[in-house]
Motif scaffolding. Structure first.
Motif: not given
Length: 601
Positions: A119-120, A122-124, A126, A135, A148-149, A152-154
């Motif tokens: 998950a981390d 994927y966020r990076t 994005l 975006r 989005a943050a 946790g969207l990625g």
């Protein structure tokens, strides 16, 4: 981390529950207990009780229940271990040595760490260079960077193994099978690949807020449009609701929970200020998911998309809920405009539009009755008998005996009222307001040159006309209330209107039963003056109702692929669609004219 039971018992004994809860809630003595207004939902009359001797709190309003550890978890959004550590520090207790977990627990914990790391990552992605298209998509959907943050969207890059390489670099010794177990990878003909590629990523959490899987939306022309993690040791989509961990506190506070179809509906509602929304994970609502929703509120509101698929999803959920009904818990259903979903309404109308939508909720019993009554014509004794048979079969699914009897009695009474309203009155009977000096046989009216009342439309298409014309319909009902002797001729057409607004449905039903609608139509200006000539008045009312029926049937016209093998066939198909479009636009124009009180040209 596994903690000894004796340590937890000692911790609970040392923490004064009155004192702990009293720091957040104003409590007053009630016998051997303390009571106050529940911190988990809005209320004015206290229904939240704390029992120090037994070591638990309970709310008789929303059902919230737990001990000191559970209270801190719910109030502060902490995990179990975090809450224990906080209370242990307050009580002056040292945390015990960590016990070695069993192999299965260690395996699941490893997968949990892997999912959190994914998950981390994927966020990076994005936020990086490769996330520009994702975006831009979020910007078009009006999703702010803050929302989005928060969710946790990625982004999963369009690469066969980018995530796998990143995870192997982060976790030396990571076995490929762990990527499969976590639902992050797939395998075909002995070759492994990242399951999510070229997709906007939505982390899926369990009730405790731990990442257990993902949903991915394709950013290009790829099928399937949405893809979930594969079933595995930590991901079971039928037992999860997207956003439940965030929606729970808001739902308890507001007393309502919205169940929508998709991830973007949940995100869009949050953007409009509604945090209390969840979604099933691409499947029909399951018994486990219904139970999760009922733990939060007694009557969750289902807001599925305003199309045939959304109607079918709502009916499946309604049928599944029948066997699980208990006193005090049910479902509500929201009728969305055709072709729209909650995210569309939130983006176009904001908070006010969603509040207006919530006001249209229909209870479970009404939703099911309307669906069955609109499923087939009711113009013969056999068809009316078939409706009653279907209603009896539905009621038989309800396990609670009292509810079963009440549902069946309510449905059969409603069916009888519908039959009386739709059946022509002969001999000037008083049931729907007999007309002096005029026969009640619809065939006689037809011979006099008057059109038959328009036939009922399919249930899934009726809302198409109702949505833009509620003001016009209110004016029609007010006109008929002023001239009740005209009702008999239009009873069948009125009975087949499936109105979205409950107030208008009540007014219509009162008129059909020969009763004064009272204050329901107060302030509504009649669309057609009461002093109009009788024939002219009839023609105006009939035209308005026929326009509604026309739009229903135009909207339900199925656009099936035809024979386009020749230029002539193509030209015929093109002309037919053009004519349908013109008819639809003409009907909509007339409905709009009714709504604003002007004369259609």
């Amino acid at each position: 981390m596994s903690l000894p039971a004796e340590f937890l018992d000692d911790l609970r004994a040392r923490i004064g529950l009155f004192s702990l809860v009293g720091r957040r809630v104003k409590l007053v003595r009630a016998g051997r207990e303390m009571k106050g207004c529940c911190p988990f939902h809005n209320e004015k009359t206290p229904s939240f009780y704390v029992n120090e001797d037994k070591g638990f709190y309970h709310c008789f309003g929303c059902g919230a229940h737990g001990d000191a550890i559970g209270f801190v978890m719910a109030q502060d959004g902490l995990s179990f271990i975090e809450a224990v550590k906080s209370l242990a520090a307050e009580a002056g207790l040292a945390m015990p040595e960590e016990r070695q977990p069993d192999p299965e627990t260690r395996r699941r914990a490893g997968l949990q760490d892997l999912l959190e790391a994914a998950a981390d990552w994927y966020r990076t992605q994005l936020a990086g260079v490769s996330g520009a298209d994702a975006r831009a998509y979020l910007e078009r959907r009006q999703v702010s960077a803050d929302v989005a943050a928060r969710f946790g969207l990625g982004l999963a890059p369009d690469s066969r193994d980018a995530l796998s390489r990143a995870m192997m670099a982060k976790f030396p010794g990571l076995e490929p099978a762990q990527m499969l177990d976590a639902g992050l990878a797939g395998e075909s003909e002995g070759r492994r690949y990242d399951r999510f590629r070229g997709r906007l990523m939505f982390p899926i959490h369990d009730r405790r807020g731990r990442v257990v899987g993902f949903g991915g939306r394709a950013l290009g022309d790829v099928e399937p449009k949405y893809l979930n993690s594969a079933e595995g040791p930590v991901f079971h989509k039928g037992r999860l609701l997207y956003n439940l961990h965030r929606a729970a506190p808001a739902a308890r506070k507001s007393g309502r929970l919205l169940v929508v179809e998709g991830y973007m509906d949940v995100v869009g509602l949050a953007q409009a200020g509604f945090e209390e929304a969840v979604a099933p994970l691409g499947t029909a609502l399951t018994e486990e998911q219904l139970e999760l929703a009922w733990r939060l509120v007694p009557e969750p509101l289902l807001a599925f998309d305003g199309d045939a698929a959304g109607m079918r999803a709502g009916l499946r959920a309604a049928h599944r809920a029948l066997a699980l009904l208990k006193p005090g818990r049910s479902l509500g259903f929201l009728a969305l405009p055709p072709g729209q979903d909650p995210d569309d309404i939130a983006r176009n109308g904001g908070h006010a539009a969603i509040e207006a939508l919530l006001a249209t909720a229909r209870p479970l019993d009404r939703f099911l009755f309307d669906a069955e009554a609109g499923a087939a014509p009711l113009d013969t004794p056999e068809r009316r008998g078939a409706l009653k048979a279907r209603l009896k079969a539905l009621a038989a699914d309800i396990a609670d005996q009292d509810l079963r009897r009440d549902y069946l009695s309510t449905w059969l009474d409603r069916a009888d009222a519908l039959f009386r309203a739709a059946r022509p009155q002969r001999g000037g009977g008083p049931a729907t307001g007999a007309r002096t000096g005029r026969g009640q046989d619809y065939r006689q009216d037809y011979r006099r040159g008057q059109p038959l009342p328009p036939p009922g439309a399919l249930a899934e298409t009726r809302a198409m006309a109702n949505t833009p014309s509620e003001a016009g319909i209110a004016g029609i009902l007010a006109s008929l209330a002023a001239r009740p002797e005209a009702l008999a001729h239009h009873a069948e057409a009125l009975a087949h209107l499936n109105l979205r607004t409950e107030a208008l449905a009540l007014a219509r039903d009162a008129l059909l039963h020969g009763r004064d609608p009272g204050d329901v139509l107060a302030g509504v200006t009649p669309r057609f003056p009461a002093d109009m000539d009788e024939t002219e008045f009839d023609a105006a009312i009939g035209s308005a109702l026929a326009t509604l029926a026309q739009l229903h049937h135009i909207g339900s016209e199925k656009q099936q692929p035809g024979d386009l093998s020749s230029d002539e066939a193509f030209a015929r198909a093109f002309e037919r669609r053009r004519l349908l479009a013109e008819e639809r636009e003409d009907a909509r124009r007339r409905l709009t004219a009714l709504a604003i009180g002007s004369d259609p040209a």
